[in-house]
Design a protein around this motif. Structure first.
Motif, PDB file in Angstrom:
ATOM      1  N   LYS A   1      24.275  33.370  58.951  1.00 36.30           N
ATOM      2  CA  LYS A   1      23.424  34.383  59.165  1.00 36.30           C
ATOM      3  C   LYS A   1      21.758  34.120  58.848  1.00 36.30           C
ATOM      4  CE  LYS A   1      26.930  37.397  58.155  1.00 36.30           C
ATOM      5  NZ  LYS A   1      27.842  38.545  57.263  1.00 36.30           N
ATOM      6  N   ALA A   2      21.587  32.537  59.309  1.00 31.35           N
ATOM      7  CA  ALA A   2      20.293  32.261  59.061  1.00 31.35           C
ATOM      8  C   ALA A   2      19.441  32.890  60.316  1.00 31.35           C
ATOM      9  CB  ALA A   2      20.134  30.586  59.337  1.00 31.35           C
ATOM     10  N   LEU A   3      18.188  33.057  59.778  1.00 32.57           N
ATOM     11  CA  LEU A   3      17.262  33.655  60.727  1.00 32.57           C
ATOM     12  C   LEU A   3      15.962  33.079  61.028  1.00 32.57           C
ATOM     13  CD1 LEU A   3      17.373  37.533  59.415  1.00 32.57           C
ATOM     14  CD2 LEU A   3      18.188  36.442  61.698  1.00 32.57           C
ATOM     15  N   ARG A   4      15.601  32.002  60.328  1.00 35.89           N
ATOM     16  CA  ARG A   4      14.182  31.414  60.192  1.00 35.89           C
ATOM     17  C   ARG A   4      14.240  29.809  59.886  1.00 35.89           C
ATOM     18  NH1 ARG A   4      11.069  35.083  60.958  1.00 35.89           N
ATOM     19  NH2 ARG A   4      11.192  37.151  60.246  1.00 35.89           N
ATOM     20  N   THR A   5      13.037  29.242  60.091  1.00 34.25           N
ATOM     21  CA  THR A   5      12.998  28.045  59.831  1.00 34.25           C
ATOM     22  C   THR A   5      11.702  27.715  59.203  1.00 34.25           C
ATOM     23  OG1 THR A   5      12.018  27.428  62.175  1.00 34.25           O
ATOM     24  CG2 THR A   5      14.260  26.975  61.938  1.00 34.25           C
ATOM     25  N   PRO A   6      11.628  27.213  58.096  1.00 34.76           N
ATOM     26  CA  PRO A   6      12.955  26.693  57.197  1.00 34.76           C
ATOM     27  C   PRO A   6      13.436  27.898  56.380  1.00 34.76           C
ATOM     28  CG  PRO A   6      10.792  26.153  55.987  1.00 34.76           C
ATOM     29  CD  PRO A   6      10.322  26.820  57.278  1.00 34.76           C
ATOM     30  N   GLU A   7      14.793  27.706  56.382  1.00 34.70           N
ATOM     31  CA  GLU A   7      15.564  28.777  55.408  1.00 34.70           C
ATOM     32  C   GLU A   7      16.713  27.718  54.635  1.00 34.70           C
ATOM     33  OE1 GLU A   7      17.988  32.804  55.872  1.00 34.70           O
ATOM     34  OE2 GLU A   7      16.896  32.134  57.663  1.00 34.70           O
TER      35      GLU A   7
ATOM     36  N   LEU B   1      27.208  29.987  46.738  1.00 35.58           N
ATOM     37  CA  LEU B   1      25.859  30.186  47.100  1.00 35.58           C
ATOM     38  C   LEU B   1      25.290  30.627  45.727  1.00 35.58           C
ATOM     39  CD1 LEU B   1      23.728  30.179  49.222  1.00 35.58           C
ATOM     40  CD2 LEU B   1      24.165  32.608  49.439  1.00 35.58           C
ATOM     41  N   ARG B   2      24.176  29.827  45.422  1.00 37.42           N
ATOM     42  CA  ARG B   2      23.337  30.306  44.383  1.00 37.42           C
ATOM     43  C   ARG B   2      22.152  30.690  44.549  1.00 37.42           C
ATOM     44  NH1 ARG B   2      25.425  28.751  39.467  1.00 37.42           N
ATOM     45  NH2 ARG B   2      23.983  30.156  38.562  1.00 37.42           N
ATOM     46  N   TYR B   3      21.627  30.127  45.725  1.00 38.40           N
ATOM     47  CA  TYR B   3      20.129  30.476  46.255  1.00 38.40           C
ATOM     48  C   TYR B   3      20.173  30.524  47.577  1.00 38.40           C
ATOM     49  CZ  TYR B   3      15.089  30.356  47.381  1.00 38.40           C
ATOM     50  OH  TYR B   3      13.805  30.493  47.963  1.00 38.40           O
ATOM     51  N   HIS B   4      19.434  31.456  48.295  1.00 36.13           N
ATOM     52  CA  HIS B   4      19.133  31.830  49.787  1.00 36.13           C
ATOM     53  C   HIS B   4      17.639  31.993  49.854  1.00 36.13           C
ATOM     54  CE1 HIS B   4      19.207  34.496  53.308  1.00 36.13           C
ATOM     55  NE2 HIS B   4      18.803  33.325  53.689  1.00 36.13           N
ATOM     56  N   GLY B   5      17.032  31.340  50.870  1.00 30.75           N
ATOM     57  CA  GLY B   5      15.516  31.881  50.875  1.00 30.75           C
ATOM     58  C   GLY B   5      14.512  30.536  51.193  1.00 30.75           C
ATOM     59  N   ARG B   6      13.342  30.826  51.013  1.00 36.65           N
ATOM     60  CA  ARG B   6      12.369  29.887  51.280  1.00 36.65           C
ATOM     61  C   ARG B   6      12.230  28.716  50.529  1.00 36.65           C
ATOM     62  NH1 ARG B   6       7.967  34.190  48.405  1.00 36.65           N
ATOM     63  NH2 ARG B   6       8.111  33.162  46.277  1.00 36.65           N
ATOM     64  N   VAL B   7      11.513  27.594  50.800  1.00 39.27           N
ATOM     65  CA  VAL B   7      11.293  26.513  50.148  1.00 39.27           C
ATOM     66  C   VAL B   7      10.065  26.627  49.070  1.00 39.27           C
ATOM     67  CG1 VAL B   7      10.178  24.018  50.352  1.00 39.27           C
ATOM     68  CG2 VAL B   7      11.794  25.080  51.987  1.00 39.27           C
TER      69      VAL B   7
ATOM     70  N   ASP C   1       4.028  28.981  44.507  1.00 38.90           N
ATOM     71  CA  ASP C   1       5.354  28.897  43.851  1.00 38.90           C
ATOM     72  C   ASP C   1       6.271  28.140  44.561  1.00 38.90           C
ATOM     73  OD1 ASP C   1       7.676  29.701  42.585  1.00 38.90           O
ATOM     74  OD2 ASP C   1       7.820  31.513  43.670  1.00 38.90           O
ATOM     75  N   HIS C   2       6.719  26.902  44.068  1.00 34.73           N
ATOM     76  CA  HIS C   2       7.610  25.877  44.733  1.00 34.73           C
ATOM     77  C   HIS C   2       8.789  26.494  44.222  1.00 34.73           C
ATOM     78  CE1 HIS C   2       4.402  23.078  45.609  1.00 34.73           C
ATOM     79  NE2 HIS C   2       3.852  23.638  44.478  1.00 34.73           N
ATOM     80  N   THR C   3       9.346  27.631  44.949  1.00 30.92           N
ATOM     81  CA  THR C   3      10.536  28.434  44.812  1.00 30.92           C
ATOM     82  C   THR C   3      11.687  27.284  44.588  1.00 30.92           C
ATOM     83  OG1 THR C   3       9.684  30.182  45.934  1.00 30.92           O
ATOM     84  CG2 THR C   3      11.716  30.594  45.232  1.00 30.92           C
ATOM     85  N   LEU C   4      12.118  26.710  45.654  1.00 28.64           N
ATOM     86  CA  LEU C   4      13.321  25.674  45.930  1.00 28.64           C
ATOM     87  C   LEU C   4      13.274  24.667  44.740  1.00 28.64           C
ATOM     88  CD1 LEU C   4      15.860  24.798  47.140  1.00 28.64           C
ATOM     89  CD2 LEU C   4      14.407  23.571  48.629  1.00 28.64           C
TER      90      LEU C   4
ATOM     91  N   THR D   1      17.592  34.428  42.865  1.00 24.79           N
ATOM     92  CA  THR D   1      18.795  33.982  43.847  1.00 24.79           C
ATOM     93  C   THR D   1      18.340  34.246  45.429  1.00 24.79           C
ATOM     94  OG1 THR D   1      19.693  36.453  43.593  1.00 24.79           O
ATOM     95  CG2 THR D   1      20.567  34.760  42.082  1.00 24.79           C
ATOM     96  N   GLU D   2      17.467  34.999  45.754  1.00 25.83           N
ATOM     97  CA  GLU D   2      17.043  35.385  47.171  1.00 25.83           C
ATOM     98  C   GLU D   2      15.510  35.444  47.203  1.00 25.83           C
ATOM     99  OE1 GLU D   2      20.234  37.759  49.531  1.00 25.83           O
ATOM    100  OE2 GLU D   2      19.891  38.734  47.490  1.00 25.83           O
ATOM    101  N   ALA D   3      14.877  34.617  48.294  1.00 27.46           N
ATOM    102  CA  ALA D   3      13.500  34.919  48.368  1.00 27.46           C
ATOM    103  C   ALA D   3      13.290  34.917  49.896  1.00 27.46           C
ATOM    104  CB  ALA D   3      12.594  33.656  47.652  1.00 27.46           C
ATOM    105  N   ASP D   4      12.644  35.923  50.364  1.00 24.81           N
ATOM    106  CA  ASP D   4      12.879  35.955  51.877  1.00 24.81           C
ATOM    107  C   ASP D   4      12.280  34.690  52.438  1.00 24.81           C
ATOM    108  OD1 ASP D   4      13.769  38.419  51.977  1.00 24.81           O
ATOM    109  OD2 ASP D   4      11.790  39.231  51.923  1.00 24.81           O
ATOM    110  N   ALA D   5      13.041  34.181  53.453  1.00 29.63           N
ATOM    111  CA  ALA D   5      12.616  32.975  54.030  1.00 29.63           C
ATOM    112  C   ALA D   5      11.153  33.110  54.939  1.00 29.63           C
ATOM    113  CB  ALA D   5      13.744  32.420  54.983  1.00 29.63           C
ATOM    114  N   ILE D   6      10.365  32.291  54.671  1.00 23.65           N
ATOM    115  CA  ILE D   6       8.991  32.494  55.569  1.00 23.65           C
ATOM    116  C   ILE D   6       9.097  31.457  56.759  1.00 23.65           C
ATOM    117  CG2 ILE D   6       6.470  32.485  55.333  1.00 23.65           C
ATOM    118  CD1 ILE D   6       6.911  33.048  52.345  1.00 23.65           C
ATOM    119  N   GLY D   7       8.871  31.834  58.085  1.00 15.71           N
ATOM    120  CA  GLY D   7       8.894  30.985  58.908  1.00 15.71           C
ATOM    121  C   GLY D   7       9.243  31.341  60.317  1.00 15.71           C
ATOM    122  N   CYS D   8       9.337  30.517  61.351  1.00 18.11           N
ATOM    123  CA  CYS D   8       9.567  30.961  62.670  1.00 18.11           C
ATOM    124  C   CYS D   8      11.029  31.325  62.708  1.00 18.11           C
ATOM    125  CB  CYS D   8       9.507  29.795  63.540  1.00 18.11           C
ATOM    126  SG  CYS D   8       7.665  28.930  63.695  1.00 18.11           S
ATOM    127  N   THR D   9      11.060  32.324  63.733  1.00 20.42           N
ATOM    128  CA  THR D   9      12.479  32.707  63.892  1.00 20.42           C
ATOM    129  C   THR D   9      13.506  31.515  64.817  1.00 20.42           C
ATOM    130  OG1 THR D   9      12.128  33.525  66.123  1.00 20.42           O
ATOM    131  CG2 THR D   9      12.121  35.207  64.296  1.00 20.42           C
TER     132      THR D   9
END
Length: 190
Positions: free
Chosen positions: A113-119, A129-135, A147-150, A166-174
């Motif tokens: 259910k990936a939507l973006r790059t990078p995700e 799954l322990r984390y899903h989201g942005r770098v 914030d170096h989230t990853l 555990t989640e941080a909205d991925a920021i990037g291109c679709t």
């Protein structure tokens, strides 16, 4: 408001086998490191370009502890800058020290259910799954990252702690979907 389904925290690793840049199959479940970071990336996205140095540095820093895997799911027929031969150049230019796989059928991106790059999807020893989201918080411009989230997530996990998020909205291109492969959208009540 439009919403997309997401892989919930605690989900099991969705195993897949995809070809690497030499055409050899790589299975996600085959990595033996305690943690696994599955990253949906591509070649042309300015957000990937802005954060790729950090990704490569993290893969080096955590080598032997965290397996990093890059997956390109973009439709390279409509976006030729994401074609396999360009993937090879991109990986060489940026000194990838992790596999860069091609998800030509886009089945893996759809399963995650990936939507973006990078995700990024980080799985623990039990491949949960322990984390899903942005770098990080500004992947397009590495000079403004606060914030170096990853990195924070991986450091916590490697110290046996709960990740700070555990989640941080991925920021990037679709992800550039092939016609008919687009993710399912649902209307959320407000």
């Amino acid at each position: 408001m439009l919403q997309y389904d997401q892989l919930p925290p605690g989900s099991s690793l969705i195993d897949a086998e995809l070809p690497d840049l030499s055409g050899q199959p790589v299975r996600l479940s085959a990595f033996g490191e305690p943690f696994l970071a599955v990253m949906f990336i591509c070649n042309h996205c300015p957000y990937v370009k802005g954060s790729i140095e950090e990704i490569v540095a993290l893969a080096r820093k955590f080598q032997g502890q965290v397996a990093f895997v890059g997956i390109n799911s973009n439709d390279f027929e409509r976006y030729p800058e994401d074609a396999p031969e360009v993937m090879r150049t991109f990986a060489q230019t940026h000194g990838f020290n992790f596999p860069y796989l091609l998800d030509e059928a886009q089945q893996v991106a759809r399963a995650y259910k990936a939507l973006r790059t990078p995700e990024v999807f980080v799985f623990d020893q039990a491949r949960k799954l322990r984390y899903h989201g942005r770098v990080n918080d500004t992947p397009k411009d590495p000079t403004t990252v606060t914030d170096h989230t990853l990195q924070r997530v991986l450091e916590a996990l490697l110290q046996g702690q709960e990740p700070p998020v555990t989640e941080a909205d991925a920021i990037g291109c679709t992800i550039k979907w092939k016609p008919g492969h687009e993710p399912t959208v649902r209307i959320a009540s407000t």
